[in-house]
Write an enzyme that holds these catalytic residues in place. Sequence first.
Site, PDB file in Angstrom:
ATOM      1  N   TRP A 159      -4.920  -5.953  -2.496  1.00 44.37           N
ATOM      2  CA  TRP A 159      -4.770  -6.065  -4.005  1.00 44.37           C
ATOM      3  C   TRP A 159      -3.098  -5.459  -4.001  1.00 44.37           C
ATOM      4  O   TRP A 159      -2.518  -5.449  -5.052  1.00 44.37           O
ATOM      5  CB  TRP A 159      -5.258  -5.607  -5.099  1.00 44.37           C
ATOM      6  CG  TRP A 159      -6.120  -4.173  -4.437  1.00 44.37           C
ATOM      7  CD1 TRP A 159      -7.421  -4.211  -4.089  1.00 44.37           C
ATOM      8  CD2 TRP A 159      -5.566  -2.892  -4.597  1.00 44.37           C
ATOM      9  NE1 TRP A 159      -7.431  -2.815  -3.795  1.00 44.37           N
ATOM     10  CE2 TRP A 159      -6.324  -1.869  -4.085  1.00 44.37           C
ATOM     11  CE3 TRP A 159      -4.503  -2.559  -4.823  1.00 44.37           C
ATOM     12  CZ2 TRP A 159      -6.317  -0.650  -4.015  1.00 44.37           C
ATOM     13  CZ3 TRP A 159      -3.901  -1.114  -4.761  1.00 44.37           C
ATOM     14  CH2 TRP A 159      -5.078  -0.025  -4.390  1.00 44.37           C
ATOM     15  N   SER A 237      -9.488  -2.719   3.725  1.00 42.98           N
ATOM     16  CA  SER A 237      -9.784  -1.264   4.058  1.00 42.98           C
ATOM     17  C   SER A 237     -10.743  -1.388   5.395  1.00 42.98           C
ATOM     18  O   SER A 237     -10.863  -2.428   5.828  1.00 42.98           O
ATOM     19  CB  SER A 237     -10.886  -0.760   2.969  1.00 42.98           C
ATOM     20  OG  SER A 237     -12.095  -1.594   3.148  1.00 42.98           O
ATOM     21  N   GLU A 258      -6.023  -6.031   9.790  1.00 43.55           N
ATOM     22  CA  GLU A 258      -5.083  -4.656   9.266  1.00 43.55           C
ATOM     23  C   GLU A 258      -5.827  -3.811   8.472  1.00 43.55           C
ATOM     24  O   GLU A 258      -6.119  -4.303   7.314  1.00 43.55           O
ATOM     25  CB  GLU A 258      -3.746  -5.013   8.930  1.00 43.55           C
ATOM     26  CG  GLU A 258      -2.889  -3.886   8.702  1.00 43.55           C
ATOM     27  CD  GLU A 258      -1.783  -3.868   7.541  1.00 43.55           C
ATOM     28  OE1 GLU A 258      -1.282  -3.063   7.165  1.00 43.55           O
ATOM     29  OE2 GLU A 258      -1.472  -5.022   7.239  1.00 43.55           O
TER      30      GLU A 258
END
Length: 489
Positions: A159, A237, A258
Amino acid sequence: MKRFDIQSGAVFGAKMYIGGRWTSGASNEVVEVENPANEQVIATTPLGTEEDAVHAVDAAKMAQIAWAKVPAVQRGRIVRKLGELIAERNEELARLITSEQGKPLDQARGEAGATAEFLFHAADNARRIEGDILVSDNPNEEIHIRRHPYGVVVGLTAWNYPAALATRKLGPALVAGNGFVLLAHEITPLSGLYIASLAEQVGLPAGLFNVITGRGPVVGQALVQHPDTAMITMTGSNRAGREIFKAGAEGMKVLRLELGGKAPFIVLEDANIDKAVEAAMVARYTNCGQICTCNERMYLHKDIADEFLEKFVAKSAALKIGDPMKGPDMGPKVSGPEVDKVASIVNAAIAEGAEVLLEGGPLNEGDYAKGHWIAPTVLEVKNNASVVVQNEVFGPVVPAIRVDDFDHALAMANDTRFGLSAYVFTENHRRIMQTPYALKFGEIYVNRANGEQVHAFHNGWAQSGLGGEDGQYGFDGYLRKQSLYLNWE
Protein backbone atom coordinates in the site's frame (compact mmCIF):
# COMPACT_ATOMS: atom_id res chain seq x y z
CA MET A 1 -20.96 8.34 -15.96
CA LYS A 2 -17.24 8.61 -15.25
CA ARG A 3 -15.77 5.54 -13.61
CA PHE A 4 -13.04 7.62 -11.97
CA ASP A 5 -13.74 11.06 -10.55
CA ILE A 6 -10.44 12.33 -9.20
CA GLN A 7 -11.82 15.13 -7.05
CA SER A 8 -10.52 15.10 -3.51
CA GLY A 9 -13.14 13.65 -1.23
CA ALA A 10 -15.39 12.42 -4.02
CA VAL A 11 -17.10 9.11 -3.40
CA PHE A 12 -17.46 6.59 -6.18
CA GLY A 13 -17.99 2.89 -6.63
CA ALA A 14 -15.17 1.09 -8.36
CA LYS A 15 -15.24 -2.32 -9.99
CA MET A 16 -12.66 -5.01 -10.70
CA TYR A 17 -11.20 -5.40 -14.17
CA ILE A 18 -11.27 -9.03 -15.30
CA GLY A 19 -11.17 -10.38 -18.83
CA GLY A 20 -11.45 -6.90 -20.32
CA ARG A 21 -14.65 -6.14 -18.40
CA TRP A 22 -15.48 -4.08 -15.33
CA THR A 23 -17.26 -6.33 -12.87
CA SER A 24 -18.54 -6.35 -9.31
CA GLY A 25 -17.43 -9.95 -9.01
CA ALA A 26 -19.11 -12.93 -7.45
CA SER A 27 -19.75 -11.26 -4.10
CA ASN A 28 -22.16 -8.49 -3.24
CA GLU A 29 -19.85 -7.31 -0.48
CA VAL A 30 -17.58 -4.27 -0.77
CA VAL A 31 -14.57 -2.82 0.99
CA GLU A 32 -14.54 0.85 1.89
CA VAL A 33 -11.50 2.91 0.90
CA GLU A 34 -10.80 5.86 3.17
CA ASN A 35 -8.72 9.00 2.92
CA PRO A 36 -6.14 8.61 5.72
CA ALA A 37 -5.97 12.39 6.22
CA ASN A 38 -9.61 12.73 7.27
CA GLU A 39 -11.06 9.19 7.45
CA GLN A 40 -13.68 10.00 4.82
CA VAL A 41 -14.77 7.09 2.63
CA ILE A 42 -13.74 8.00 -0.90
CA ALA A 43 -14.68 4.77 -2.66
CA THR A 44 -15.92 1.24 -2.35
CA THR A 45 -14.38 -1.71 -4.16
CA PRO A 46 -15.63 -5.29 -4.53
CA LEU A 47 -14.61 -7.82 -1.95
CA GLY A 48 -13.08 -10.33 -4.34
CA THR A 49 -13.60 -14.07 -3.96
CA GLU A 50 -11.79 -17.25 -4.92
CA GLU A 51 -14.12 -17.48 -7.90
CA ASP A 52 -13.03 -14.03 -9.07
CA ALA A 53 -9.39 -15.06 -8.70
CA VAL A 54 -9.97 -18.12 -10.87
CA HIS A 55 -11.67 -16.02 -13.54
CA ALA A 56 -8.77 -13.55 -13.57
CA VAL A 57 -6.10 -16.22 -13.98
CA ASP A 58 -8.16 -18.02 -16.64
CA ALA A 59 -8.54 -14.76 -18.57
CA ALA A 60 -4.81 -14.04 -18.37
CA LYS A 61 -3.97 -17.56 -19.52
CA MET A 62 -6.17 -17.32 -22.61
CA ALA A 63 -4.91 -13.87 -23.60
CA GLN A 64 -1.25 -14.73 -23.01
CA ILE A 65 -1.16 -17.48 -25.63
CA ALA A 66 -1.69 -15.00 -28.45
CA TRP A 67 0.28 -12.21 -26.74
CA ALA A 68 3.43 -14.34 -26.57
CA LYS A 69 3.34 -14.64 -30.38
CA VAL A 70 3.34 -10.87 -30.86
CA PRO A 71 6.88 -9.62 -31.63
CA ALA A 72 8.48 -8.23 -28.51
CA VAL A 73 9.06 -4.82 -30.06
CA GLN A 74 5.32 -4.51 -30.73
CA ARG A 75 4.55 -5.54 -27.16
CA GLY A 76 6.95 -2.85 -26.05
CA ARG A 77 5.23 -0.20 -28.14
CA ILE A 78 1.89 -0.89 -26.49
CA VAL A 79 3.44 -0.81 -23.04
CA ARG A 80 5.11 2.49 -23.91
CA LYS A 81 1.74 3.92 -24.98
CA LEU A 82 0.39 3.07 -21.55
CA GLY A 83 3.34 4.85 -19.97
CA GLU A 84 2.76 7.91 -22.13
CA LEU A 85 -0.91 8.03 -21.15
CA ILE A 86 -0.02 7.75 -17.47
CA ALA A 87 2.52 10.56 -17.89
CA GLU A 88 -0.18 12.74 -19.46
CA ARG A 89 -2.46 12.03 -16.51
CA ASN A 90 0.24 12.59 -13.87
CA GLU A 91 -1.78 15.11 -11.87
CA GLU A 92 -4.93 12.98 -11.83
CA LEU A 93 -3.04 9.90 -10.73
CA ALA A 94 -1.06 11.84 -8.13
CA ARG A 95 -4.23 13.22 -6.53
CA LEU A 96 -5.72 9.75 -6.44
CA ILE A 97 -2.57 8.37 -4.78
CA THR A 98 -2.64 11.11 -2.16
CA SER A 99 -6.35 10.60 -1.52
CA GLU A 100 -6.06 6.89 -0.83
CA GLN A 101 -2.52 6.60 0.55
CA GLY A 102 -1.81 9.92 2.26
CA LYS A 103 1.61 10.93 0.94
CA PRO A 104 2.11 14.66 0.22
CA LEU A 105 1.00 15.64 -3.26
CA ASP A 106 4.50 16.53 -4.47
CA GLN A 107 5.67 13.05 -3.48
CA ALA A 108 2.61 11.53 -5.16
CA ARG A 109 3.52 13.38 -8.35
CA GLY A 110 6.93 11.75 -8.10
CA GLU A 111 5.32 8.33 -7.71
CA ALA A 112 3.07 8.96 -10.71
CA GLY A 113 6.15 9.88 -12.71
CA ALA A 114 7.90 6.68 -11.64
CA THR A 115 4.76 4.74 -12.57
CA ALA A 116 5.26 5.85 -16.18
CA GLU A 117 9.05 5.48 -16.11
CA PHE A 118 8.83 1.81 -15.13
CA LEU A 119 6.79 1.20 -18.28
CA PHE A 120 9.15 3.21 -20.48
CA HIS A 121 12.16 1.22 -19.30
CA ALA A 122 10.29 -2.07 -19.70
CA ALA A 123 9.45 -1.08 -23.28
CA ASP A 124 13.13 -0.37 -23.97
CA ASN A 125 13.94 -3.94 -22.94
CA ALA A 126 11.87 -5.36 -25.79
CA ARG A 127 15.01 -5.57 -27.94
CA ARG A 128 17.07 -7.11 -25.15
CA ILE A 129 15.52 -10.57 -25.02
CA GLU A 130 18.67 -12.47 -25.82
CA GLY A 131 19.89 -16.04 -25.77
CA ASP A 132 23.14 -17.89 -26.45
CA ILE A 133 24.56 -20.44 -28.86
CA LEU A 134 27.01 -22.86 -27.26
CA VAL A 135 29.50 -25.21 -28.85
CA SER A 136 28.45 -28.83 -28.42
CA ASP A 137 30.72 -31.75 -27.57
CA ASN A 138 28.99 -33.64 -30.36
CA PRO A 139 29.61 -33.19 -34.10
CA ASN A 140 27.02 -31.36 -36.22
CA GLU A 141 25.25 -29.94 -33.22
CA GLU A 142 24.66 -26.61 -31.52
CA ILE A 143 23.16 -25.84 -28.15
CA HIS A 144 20.75 -22.89 -28.12
CA ILE A 145 19.76 -21.23 -24.85
CA ARG A 146 16.40 -19.62 -25.52
CA ARG A 147 14.14 -17.41 -23.41
CA HIS A 148 10.38 -17.73 -23.05
CA PRO A 149 7.67 -16.08 -20.95
CA TYR A 150 6.40 -17.97 -17.94
CA GLY A 151 2.73 -17.63 -18.83
CA VAL A 152 0.60 -16.08 -16.10
CA VAL A 153 2.29 -13.78 -13.60
CA VAL A 154 0.48 -12.67 -10.44
CA GLY A 155 1.49 -9.35 -8.88
CA LEU A 156 0.80 -8.62 -5.22
CA THR A 157 1.55 -5.03 -4.27
CA ALA A 158 1.95 -3.09 -1.03
CA TRP A 159 0.00 0.00 0.00
CA ASN A 160 2.94 2.40 0.33
CA TYR A 161 3.46 2.91 -3.44
CA PRO A 162 0.29 1.47 -4.99
CA ALA A 163 0.78 2.81 -8.53
CA ALA A 164 4.55 2.54 -9.00
CA LEU A 165 4.75 -0.96 -7.56
CA ALA A 166 2.03 -2.08 -9.98
CA THR A 167 3.84 -0.96 -13.16
CA ARG A 168 7.22 -1.99 -11.76
CA LYS A 169 5.90 -5.53 -12.16
CA LEU A 170 3.38 -5.09 -14.97
CA GLY A 171 5.76 -3.53 -17.51
CA PRO A 172 8.46 -6.19 -17.65
CA ALA A 173 5.91 -9.00 -17.32
CA LEU A 174 3.99 -7.82 -20.41
CA VAL A 175 7.04 -6.98 -22.54
CA ALA A 176 8.44 -10.44 -21.78
CA GLY A 177 5.21 -11.96 -23.14
CA ASN A 178 3.37 -12.89 -19.96
CA GLY A 179 -0.23 -12.35 -18.91
CA PHE A 180 -0.72 -10.45 -15.67
CA VAL A 181 -3.10 -10.43 -12.71
CA LEU A 182 -2.73 -7.65 -10.16
CA LEU A 183 -4.15 -7.96 -6.67
CA ALA A 184 -4.42 -4.31 -5.65
CA HIS A 185 -3.95 -3.92 -1.90
CA GLU A 186 -7.26 -3.56 -0.09
CA ILE A 187 -6.19 -0.30 1.62
CA THR A 188 -5.08 1.38 -1.64
CA PRO A 189 -6.80 -0.36 -4.56
CA LEU A 190 -7.77 2.69 -6.60
CA SER A 191 -4.42 3.40 -8.27
CA GLY A 192 -4.27 -0.05 -9.82
CA LEU A 193 -7.83 0.24 -11.07
CA TYR A 194 -7.04 3.65 -12.53
CA ILE A 195 -4.08 2.18 -14.42
CA ALA A 196 -6.41 -0.53 -15.76
CA SER A 197 -8.82 2.13 -17.00
CA LEU A 198 -5.97 3.67 -19.00
CA ALA A 199 -4.78 0.28 -20.25
CA GLU A 200 -8.18 -0.15 -21.90
CA GLN A 201 -7.33 2.78 -24.16
CA VAL A 202 -3.96 1.62 -25.52
CA GLY A 203 -4.84 -1.66 -27.18
CA LEU A 204 -3.93 -4.29 -24.63
CA PRO A 205 -5.81 -7.47 -25.51
CA ALA A 206 -8.77 -8.23 -23.27
CA GLY A 207 -7.78 -10.46 -20.38
CA LEU A 208 -4.06 -9.78 -20.62
CA PHE A 209 -4.07 -7.37 -17.68
CA ASN A 210 -6.53 -8.00 -14.87
CA VAL A 211 -7.00 -6.12 -11.59
CA ILE A 212 -8.76 -7.81 -8.73
CA THR A 213 -9.59 -6.33 -5.33
CA GLY A 214 -10.10 -8.03 -2.01
CA ARG A 215 -8.16 -9.44 0.89
CA GLY A 216 -4.89 -11.29 0.57
CA PRO A 217 -5.71 -14.31 2.72
CA VAL A 218 -8.63 -15.13 0.39
CA VAL A 219 -7.94 -13.72 -3.06
CA GLY A 220 -4.15 -13.74 -2.83
CA GLN A 221 -4.13 -17.34 -1.66
CA ALA A 222 -6.38 -18.38 -4.54
CA LEU A 223 -4.22 -16.55 -7.10
CA VAL A 224 -1.01 -18.09 -5.80
CA GLN A 225 -2.39 -21.62 -5.65
CA HIS A 226 -4.12 -21.55 -9.04
CA PRO A 227 -2.50 -24.30 -11.16
CA ASP A 228 -2.02 -21.92 -14.11
CA THR A 229 -0.19 -19.26 -12.09
CA ALA A 230 3.44 -19.77 -13.03
CA MET A 231 5.10 -16.88 -11.23
CA ILE A 232 4.32 -14.61 -8.28
CA THR A 233 5.96 -11.22 -7.77
CA MET A 234 5.12 -9.70 -4.42
CA THR A 235 6.09 -6.61 -2.44
CA GLY A 236 5.07 -6.62 1.20
CA SER A 237 5.93 -7.61 4.73
CA ASN A 238 8.17 -10.45 5.80
CA ARG A 239 5.16 -12.17 7.35
CA ALA A 240 3.16 -11.97 4.13
CA GLY A 241 6.16 -13.18 2.14
CA ARG A 242 6.48 -16.30 4.24
CA GLU A 243 2.79 -17.03 3.71
CA ILE A 244 3.19 -16.64 -0.06
CA PHE A 245 6.27 -18.86 0.06
CA LYS A 246 4.31 -21.60 1.81
CA ALA A 247 1.25 -21.21 -0.43
CA GLY A 248 3.34 -21.47 -3.59
CA ALA A 249 5.47 -24.39 -2.44
CA GLU A 250 3.12 -27.21 -3.42
CA GLY A 251 2.83 -25.95 -6.98
CA MET A 252 6.57 -25.12 -7.21
CA LYS A 253 5.76 -21.53 -8.18
CA VAL A 254 8.50 -19.15 -9.23
CA LEU A 255 8.72 -16.44 -6.58
CA ARG A 256 10.05 -12.89 -6.51
CA LEU A 257 9.57 -11.46 -3.04
CA GLU A 258 10.57 -8.05 -1.71
CA LEU A 259 9.88 -8.25 2.00
CA GLY A 260 10.92 -5.01 3.60
CA GLY A 261 14.06 -4.05 5.45
CA LYS A 262 15.73 -2.52 8.44
CA ALA A 263 18.28 -0.24 6.82
CA PRO A 264 21.29 0.82 8.90
CA PHE A 265 22.41 4.43 8.45
CA ILE A 266 26.11 4.63 9.31
CA VAL A 267 27.77 8.01 9.83
CA LEU A 268 31.53 7.96 10.52
CA GLU A 269 33.72 10.61 12.09
CA ASP A 270 35.04 11.91 8.76
CA ALA A 271 31.61 12.30 7.12
CA ASN A 272 30.12 15.55 5.89
CA ILE A 273 27.71 15.93 8.82
CA ASP A 274 25.32 18.42 7.23
CA LYS A 275 25.03 16.25 4.11
CA ALA A 276 24.47 13.16 6.25
CA VAL A 277 21.77 14.88 8.32
CA GLU A 278 19.88 16.00 5.21
CA ALA A 279 20.07 12.49 3.75
CA ALA A 280 18.93 10.96 7.04
CA MET A 281 15.90 13.27 7.04
CA VAL A 282 14.92 12.32 3.49
CA ALA A 283 15.58 8.63 4.09
CA ARG A 284 13.53 8.54 7.28
CA TYR A 285 10.56 10.84 6.77
CA THR A 286 9.65 10.61 3.07
CA ASN A 287 6.17 9.09 2.78
CA CYS A 288 5.90 9.22 6.59
CA GLY A 289 8.69 6.65 6.81
CA GLN A 290 6.68 4.10 4.84
CA ILE A 291 9.44 2.95 2.48
CA CYS A 292 11.19 -0.38 2.68
CA THR A 293 14.59 1.26 2.06
CA CYS A 294 14.07 3.90 4.77
CA ASN A 295 16.65 4.90 7.36
CA GLU A 296 15.44 2.58 10.12
CA ARG A 297 18.40 2.71 12.56
CA MET A 298 21.33 5.09 12.82
CA TYR A 299 24.86 4.12 13.86
CA LEU A 300 26.79 7.27 14.69
CA HIS A 301 30.50 7.47 15.42
CA LYS A 302 30.95 8.61 19.02
CA ASP A 303 33.05 11.62 17.97
CA ILE A 304 30.28 13.18 15.86
CA ALA A 305 27.15 11.72 17.48
CA ASP A 306 26.31 14.78 19.57
CA GLU A 307 26.60 17.19 16.63
CA PHE A 308 24.64 14.92 14.31
CA LEU A 309 21.84 14.30 16.79
CA GLU A 310 21.49 17.95 17.72
CA LYS A 311 20.97 18.89 14.07
CA PHE A 312 18.83 15.86 13.22
CA VAL A 313 16.50 16.29 16.20
CA ALA A 314 16.07 20.01 15.49
CA LYS A 315 15.16 19.35 11.84
CA SER A 316 12.84 16.49 12.82
CA ALA A 317 10.99 18.69 15.31
CA ALA A 318 10.55 21.39 12.66
CA LEU A 319 8.80 19.15 10.13
CA LYS A 320 5.41 20.43 9.02
CA ILE A 321 2.72 17.76 9.35
CA GLY A 322 -0.67 18.28 7.74
CA ASP A 323 -3.09 17.97 4.85
CA PRO A 324 -1.12 16.14 2.15
CA MET A 325 -2.86 18.16 -0.56
CA LYS A 326 -1.43 21.41 0.85
CA GLY A 327 2.32 20.83 0.69
CA PRO A 328 3.40 19.59 4.13
CA ASP A 329 6.68 17.85 4.83
CA MET A 330 4.82 14.78 6.04
CA GLY A 331 1.28 13.49 5.68
CA PRO A 332 -0.59 10.87 7.71
CA LYS A 333 0.13 7.21 8.18
CA VAL A 334 -1.96 5.04 5.91
CA SER A 335 -4.27 3.64 8.61
CA GLY A 336 -5.14 3.60 12.28
CA PRO A 337 -3.69 0.13 12.93
CA GLU A 338 -0.41 1.31 11.41
CA VAL A 339 -0.26 4.21 13.88
CA ASP A 340 -0.97 1.81 16.74
CA LYS A 341 1.78 -0.55 15.57
CA VAL A 342 4.39 2.20 15.49
CA ALA A 343 3.34 3.51 18.92
CA SER A 344 3.59 0.04 20.43
CA ILE A 345 7.15 -0.38 19.16
CA VAL A 346 8.16 2.98 20.64
CA ASN A 347 6.57 2.13 23.99
CA ALA A 348 8.36 -1.21 24.06
CA ALA A 349 11.71 0.45 23.31
CA ILE A 350 11.21 3.00 26.08
CA ALA A 351 10.34 0.19 28.50
CA GLU A 352 13.64 -1.44 27.50
CA GLY A 353 15.54 1.72 28.43
CA ALA A 354 15.66 3.84 25.26
CA GLU A 355 16.20 7.56 25.87
CA VAL A 356 13.68 9.86 24.17
CA LEU A 357 15.46 12.66 22.31
CA LEU A 358 12.32 13.82 20.49
CA GLU A 359 8.91 12.79 21.74
CA GLY A 360 6.47 12.55 18.88
CA GLY A 361 3.84 9.86 18.73
CA PRO A 362 0.18 9.82 17.68
CA LEU A 363 -1.61 13.13 17.14
CA ASN A 364 -5.37 13.17 17.68
CA GLU A 365 -6.45 16.65 18.76
CA GLY A 366 -7.33 19.89 16.99
CA ASP A 367 -6.38 19.76 13.32
CA TYR A 368 -5.47 16.11 13.85
CA ALA A 369 -8.76 14.98 15.40
CA LYS A 370 -9.58 13.11 12.21
CA GLY A 371 -7.02 11.09 10.29
CA HIS A 372 -4.07 8.88 11.14
CA TRP A 373 -1.41 11.30 12.32
CA ILE A 374 1.90 10.65 14.01
CA ALA A 375 4.82 12.95 14.72
CA PRO A 376 8.53 12.04 14.50
CA THR A 377 10.19 10.28 17.40
CA VAL A 378 13.97 10.05 17.89
CA LEU A 379 15.40 7.61 20.41
CA GLU A 380 18.90 6.90 21.65
CA VAL A 381 19.42 3.21 22.26
CA LYS A 382 22.35 1.32 23.77
CA ASN A 383 21.22 -2.24 23.05
CA ASN A 384 21.31 -3.43 19.43
CA ALA A 385 18.82 -6.16 20.36
CA SER A 386 16.13 -3.58 21.18
CA VAL A 387 12.74 -4.12 19.56
CA VAL A 388 13.02 -0.75 17.77
CA VAL A 389 16.38 -1.74 16.30
CA GLN A 390 15.49 -5.24 15.18
CA ASN A 391 11.90 -4.82 13.93
CA GLU A 392 10.82 -2.80 10.90
CA VAL A 393 9.00 0.30 12.18
CA PHE A 394 7.76 1.64 8.82
CA GLY A 395 6.99 5.01 10.33
CA PRO A 396 8.61 8.29 11.47
CA VAL A 397 10.60 6.76 14.32
CA VAL A 398 14.35 6.23 14.34
CA PRO A 399 16.74 4.86 16.99
CA ALA A 400 20.35 6.04 17.21
CA ILE A 401 23.28 4.04 18.58
CA ARG A 402 26.81 5.33 19.18
CA VAL A 403 29.65 3.25 17.77
CA ASP A 404 33.39 3.25 18.41
CA ASP A 405 34.65 2.78 14.85
CA PHE A 406 33.88 1.47 11.36
CA ASP A 407 34.21 -2.19 12.33
CA HIS A 408 31.88 -1.69 15.29
CA ALA A 409 29.31 -0.05 13.01
CA LEU A 410 29.53 -2.85 10.46
CA ALA A 411 29.05 -5.55 13.09
CA MET A 412 25.98 -3.80 14.49
CA ALA A 413 24.54 -3.13 11.03
CA ASN A 414 24.87 -6.77 9.97
CA ASP A 415 23.24 -7.99 13.18
CA THR A 416 19.78 -8.30 11.62
CA ARG A 417 17.56 -10.79 9.85
CA PHE A 418 16.97 -8.27 7.05
CA GLY A 419 19.21 -7.45 4.10
CA LEU A 420 17.53 -4.97 1.78
CA SER A 421 19.35 -1.62 1.97
CA ALA A 422 22.04 0.23 3.92
CA TYR A 423 23.70 3.65 4.06
CA VAL A 424 27.27 4.70 4.74
CA PHE A 425 28.61 8.24 5.08
CA THR A 426 32.37 8.65 4.99
CA GLU A 427 34.97 10.59 3.03
CA ASN A 428 37.53 7.78 3.38
CA HIS A 429 38.06 6.03 0.03
CA ARG A 430 39.37 2.86 1.66
CA ARG A 431 36.24 2.54 3.75
CA ILE A 432 34.03 3.23 0.74
CA MET A 433 35.68 0.39 -1.17
CA GLN A 434 35.35 -1.93 1.84
CA THR A 435 31.63 -1.20 2.20
CA PRO A 436 30.17 -3.54 -0.47
CA TYR A 437 32.28 -6.42 0.83
CA ALA A 438 31.47 -5.83 4.48
CA LEU A 439 27.75 -4.97 4.47
CA LYS A 440 25.38 -7.88 3.82
CA PHE A 441 22.67 -5.98 1.98
CA GLY A 442 21.41 -6.07 -1.59
CA GLU A 443 21.35 -2.30 -2.04
CA ILE A 444 23.83 0.18 -0.53
CA TYR A 445 23.79 3.98 -0.67
CA VAL A 446 27.14 5.71 -0.09
CA ASN A 447 27.01 9.42 0.78
CA ARG A 448 23.46 9.86 -0.49
CA ALA A 449 19.84 9.37 0.49
CA ASN A 450 17.67 6.54 -0.83
CA GLY A 451 15.96 6.36 -4.20
CA GLU A 452 16.71 3.55 -6.62
CA GLN A 453 16.68 4.08 -10.37
CA VAL A 454 14.65 2.19 -12.95
CA HIS A 455 17.67 0.88 -14.89
CA ALA A 456 19.51 -0.44 -11.81
CA PHE A 457 18.58 -3.50 -9.75
CA HIS A 458 16.55 -3.53 -6.53
CA ASN A 459 16.87 -6.71 -4.51
CA GLY A 460 17.04 -7.95 -0.94
CA TRP A 461 19.25 -10.46 0.78
CA ALA A 462 18.50 -12.71 3.76
CA GLN A 463 14.87 -12.35 4.90
CA SER A 464 14.33 -9.26 2.77
CA GLY A 465 13.34 -11.45 -0.13
CA LEU A 466 14.07 -13.47 -3.24
CA GLY A 467 14.84 -12.25 -6.73
CA GLY A 468 14.64 -8.55 -7.51
CA GLU A 469 13.18 -5.83 -9.69
CA ASP A 470 14.27 -3.17 -12.18
CA GLY A 471 16.77 -2.86 -14.99
CA GLN A 472 18.02 -5.64 -17.20
CA TYR A 473 18.52 -8.02 -14.28
CA GLY A 474 14.95 -7.50 -13.11
CA PHE A 475 13.55 -7.89 -16.61
CA ASP A 476 15.41 -11.17 -17.10
CA GLY A 477 13.54 -12.58 -14.14
CA TYR A 478 10.27 -12.51 -16.10
CA LEU A 479 11.71 -14.93 -18.68
CA ARG A 480 12.59 -18.59 -18.25
CA LYS A 481 15.36 -20.38 -20.11
CA GLN A 482 15.10 -23.34 -22.44
CA SER A 483 17.99 -25.43 -23.78
CA LEU A 484 17.63 -26.65 -27.35
CA TYR A 485 20.07 -29.31 -28.59
CA LEU A 486 20.00 -28.82 -32.37
CA ASN A 487 21.54 -31.77 -34.21
CA TRP A 488 21.51 -31.86 -38.02
CA GLU A 489 23.48 -35.02 -38.71
